[in-house]
Design an enzyme around this catalytic site. Sequence first.
Site, mmCIF file in Angstrom:
data_model
loop_
_atom_site.group_PDB
_atom_site.id
_atom_site.type_symbol
_atom_site.label_atom_id
_atom_site.label_comp_id
_atom_site.label_asym_id
_atom_site.label_seq_id
_atom_site.Cartn_x
_atom_site.Cartn_y
_atom_site.Cartn_z
ATOM 1 C CB SER A 180 -0.954 -0.041 1.191
ATOM 2 O OG SER A 180 -1.968 0.911 1.051
ATOM 3 C CG ASP A 278 -5.697 -1.829 -4.611
ATOM 4 O OD1 ASP A 278 -4.641 -2.399 -4.305
ATOM 5 O OD2 ASP A 278 -6.279 -1.021 -3.859
ATOM 6 C CG HIS A 347 -5.299 -2.529 -0.404
ATOM 7 N ND1 HIS A 347 -4.722 -1.895 -1.480
ATOM 8 C CD2 HIS A 347 -4.867 -1.869 0.691
ATOM 9 C CE1 HIS A 347 -3.978 -0.874 -1.038
ATOM 10 N NE2 HIS A 347 -4.039 -0.845 0.269
#
Length: 402
Positions: A180, A278, A347
Amino acid sequence: MVLRISEVALVMLLTCAPWLTYAQSQHQLLVGMTMVKNTTAKVLGAYCLDGSLPGYHFHKGFGSGASNWLLQFEGGGWCNDLKSCRDRATTRRGSTRYMTKVENFSGILSNNESLNPEFYNWNRVKLRYCDGASFAGDSKYDDGTSLLYFRGQKIWQAMIHDLLPKGLANAEKALLSGCSAGGLAVFLHCDNLSKYLPKDATVKCLSDAGFFLDAKDIANRDTIRSVFGDVVTLQGVEQNLDPKCTSSLVDDPKLCFFPQHALSYIKNPVFVLNTAYDVWQFHNILVPSSADRRQQEWKYCKYDITTCTDSQIDTLQDYRQEMLKALYPFYKHSTSGGMFINSCFAHCQSESQGTWLDVDSPRVRKQTIAEAVGDWYFERKESKLVDCAYPCNPSCKNIIPA
Ligand SMILES: *[C@@H]1O[C@H](CO)[C@@H](O)[C@H](O)[C@H]1NC(C)=O
Ligand SMILES: *[C@@H]1O[C@H](CO)[C@@H](O)[C@H](O)[C@H]1NC(C)=O
Ligand SMILES: *[C@@H]1O[C@H](CO)[C@@H](O)[C@H](O)[C@H]1NC(C)=O
Ligand SMILES: *[C@@H]1O[C@H](CO)[C@@H](O)[C@H](O)[C@H]1NC(C)=O
């Protein structure tokens, strides 16, 4: 204050002997935090948003992995204005004071050969995230009454300096990784890591869920461009972006914070691990709440794909196409690069065992993420895997909450 009950229990377990048996029976590897002290670091001024010292978790390598290093940036969004940074400074996202001091190393960080065959015996380090700008800012806010440190770049450098005498200085192989906002940090610091390591060291970079697209939202606005632009401006990030990139985008050098604009300038081999849908991007780039004006149309679809209308699915398919298009030059021209672009609603897939490597972990052309990354890192074969569009892949679990 932010410690959850289970985390408190974990910390308590750590202080007495029986926890070991408990952790082992759960196949858990709990690793304590090392603070990066102001006095020992060659880099001064490396502080979290609130002025606390940054920290990392280090588990030593052994056997054939003793000279190899995996550095994993923690993720956790960004702060893009004074209010969001002040708020963050009072949480685990902006201060080590509020962080759990033990981390569960699993997936790519696991020390179990059957769960992490490629990297289990490497030195593995989790770099905790507390600056709010993907480890890349260098500035300070001080209005006399409140003080905020924007020192991500210094935190990165201080951590490296702290690890060099622990063996990193003699690394033979290294993998810079992260998920991330940490996956974005991978792009930003990939080439810089080489500068600290021996000339003949192999340095490669794996970005997990860090390929944040410079894309318009459903209301045709540049929401993410404005959020990232504010992060870059507020935290003094621009000076740390790749100068080759910023000088090619003179009209808006801040765009080099986006991986798609910076990727072609990165010299070290890169692996892009991302799902084409995502969930963070779906919820914050494509359909931010500001764009779903009535707050109703996407309300259910955002959290349960089976409730999406055909036209919403089309919008998601267009987003996937946009991501593939942004990655196409890399796919076509990068000879050292790798990719795993699957079609799950997820994610971050490298740190959780269930997505990294498991009997039912996501696959593309029968390959798990762990195999694909290993094939690329060790150059066993070309590793550029792109999944077919949703809902074609039954190996996706599509666990939505990001
Ligand atoms: C490694 O993981 C496997 C699969 O979960 C498990 O059976 C084995 O006991 C683990 N080994 C150690 C040393 O924890
Ligand atoms: C960090 O170290 C420098 C140099 O030793 C010192 O001047 C400064 O006060 C220190 N900062 C903190 C917060 O301890
Ligand atoms: C890159 O690494 C060098 C250390 O060799 C450091 O001095 C420099 O500031 C770094 N630059 C960036 C942009 O990270
Ligand atoms: C630690 O990770 C393992 C493997 O992913 C998982 O089974 C376990 O529940 C985790 N423990 C905690 C406390 O998060």
